[in-house]
Design an enzyme around this catalytic site. Structure first.
Site, PDB file in Angstrom:
ATOM      1  N   HIS A 103      -7.518  10.030 -11.226  1.00 46.30           N
ATOM      2  CA  HIS A 103      -7.991   9.151 -10.152  1.00 46.30           C
ATOM      3  C   HIS A 103      -8.140  10.008  -8.895  1.00 46.30           C
ATOM      4  O   HIS A 103      -7.184  10.226  -8.162  1.00 46.30           O
ATOM      5  CB  HIS A 103      -6.981   8.025  -9.940  1.00 46.30           C
ATOM      6  CG  HIS A 103      -7.406   6.990  -8.943  1.00 46.30           C
ATOM      7  ND1 HIS A 103      -7.679   5.682  -9.306  1.00 46.30           N
ATOM      8  CD2 HIS A 103      -7.594   7.044  -7.605  1.00 46.30           C
ATOM      9  CE1 HIS A 103      -8.015   4.996  -8.227  1.00 46.30           C
ATOM     10  NE2 HIS A 103      -7.963   5.803  -7.181  1.00 46.30           N
ATOM     11  N   CYS A 151      -6.878   3.763   0.523  1.00 50.22           N
ATOM     12  CA  CYS A 151      -5.558   3.188   0.313  1.00 50.22           C
ATOM     13  C   CYS A 151      -5.105   2.561   1.619  1.00 50.22           C
ATOM     14  O   CYS A 151      -5.050   3.246   2.639  1.00 50.22           O
ATOM     15  CB  CYS A 151      -4.556   4.263  -0.128  1.00 50.22           C
ATOM     16  SG  CYS A 151      -2.868   3.629  -0.277  1.00 50.22           S
TER      17      CYS A 151
END
Length: 308
Positions: free
Chosen positions: A216, A249
């Site tokens: 990822h 994020c």
């Protein structure tokens, strides 16, 4: 639509699975909330473009991720097809919601570092396992497939460099709870190709083969495709990506966009690696979503192909 010239590399896998995270990891970082109907159409368009796995939503408490507060409504809107799509669950309460909707695939999201575990999970590095263990156990008892994400595998904005042996120790503990796959996250995008190889070597030595690992990558420093290439040479065949490069994020400001799915597909198709993805449909989808968000796509491939 233009296609890359195909030059097959025998050292590479012949087929790769793209794990699309745009509707969850991408949209959770948006400043504004996307309407449920638009989210549902986004998921349906991605599936129609041939993406084999589309992570649809997250059952995190709305207080922490308000952009995904409509997760249950979205899954109901997607109907039967929604039950086959993975969702992120943070704990047993999230699992309860997933079970009520008949979801078959869940993911948990752990941390390789103490600071991020505290900030993201409100748990210590060791304490996160006490939260995940009963969640995974119950999920497996109900026949659900479980994926484990691990963030901060290549660096942490508060702690700096993260020792490889620490990442391997935490990752193996997460996987051994009962996961079928462990996704290794470069949350702030600082990883480089040599670091990728070293980390994968260490996981292999600890007993986790490339076949149960996924990567990822974030493209903060422009390294996502180089890192993908290194992982491909190592033998990894599952890669997370986000349509149009959406996401980041919400708990780490230095974590910019995910690897764009279109950029990944362009490279893979040039290497002669099968993905099952219709790049033209995918580009159209990302252009449509960019319009919904009121900005241009972050994907270089989308930009180039939309002008060619």
């Amino acid at each position: 639509m233009r296609s890359p010239q195909l030059v097959r590399d025998a050292a590479m896998p012949s087929q790769v699975t793209i794990y699309e995270v745009g509707p969850r990891d991408g949209l959770q970082n948006e400043a504004t909330t996307v309407p449920t109907d638009i989210k549902a159409e986004f998921v349906e368009r991605l599936l129609a473009a041939g993406l084999p796995i589309v992570e649809a939503a997250s059952f995190v408490h709305p207080k922490w991720v308000p952009q995904l507060a409509d997760a249950a409504e979205l899954m109901e809107r997607l109907g039967e097809k929604g039950r086959d799509l993975p969702v992120l669950v943070p704990n047993e309460r999230g699992l309860d919601r997933a079970l009520e909707l008949g979801v078959k695939h869940i993911a948990i999201f752990g941390s390789a570092t103490e600071t991020f575990a505290q900030r993201n999970l409100n748990r210590s590095l060791d304490g996160q396992f006490a939260m995940f263990e009963p969640t995974v156990k119950r999920a497996r008892e109900h026949g659900l497939d479980v994926r484990a994400y691990m963030s901060m595998c290549f660096g942490d904005p508060w702690e700096g460099e993260v020792p490889i042996d620490q990442v391997v120790t935490v990752g193996k503990r997460l996987f051994d709870l009962g996961a079928s796959q462990l996704s290794l996250g470069d949350t702030i995008g600082v990883g480089t190709a040599g670091h990728v190889k070293a980390l994968l070597d260490a996981f292999n030595q600890a007993g986790l083969a490339d076949g149960v690992l996924a990567m990822h990558f974030h493209d903060t420093y422009g390294q996502a495709l180089a890192n993908t290439h290194a992982a491909l040479l190592h033998g990894v065949t599952t890669f997370d990506a986000s349509a149009g490069g959406l996401g980041g994020c919400p708990y780490a400001e230095s974590a910019t966009g995910n690897l764009a799915t279109e950029d990944l597909v362009w490279m893979l198709h040039g290497l002669g690696i099968e993905t099952g993805v219709d790049l033209e449909k995918l580009v159209d989808t990302s252009l449509w979503m960019a319009g919904q968000l009121g900005r241009e796509s972050a994907s270089r491939a989308v930009t180039a192909l939309s002008r060619s």
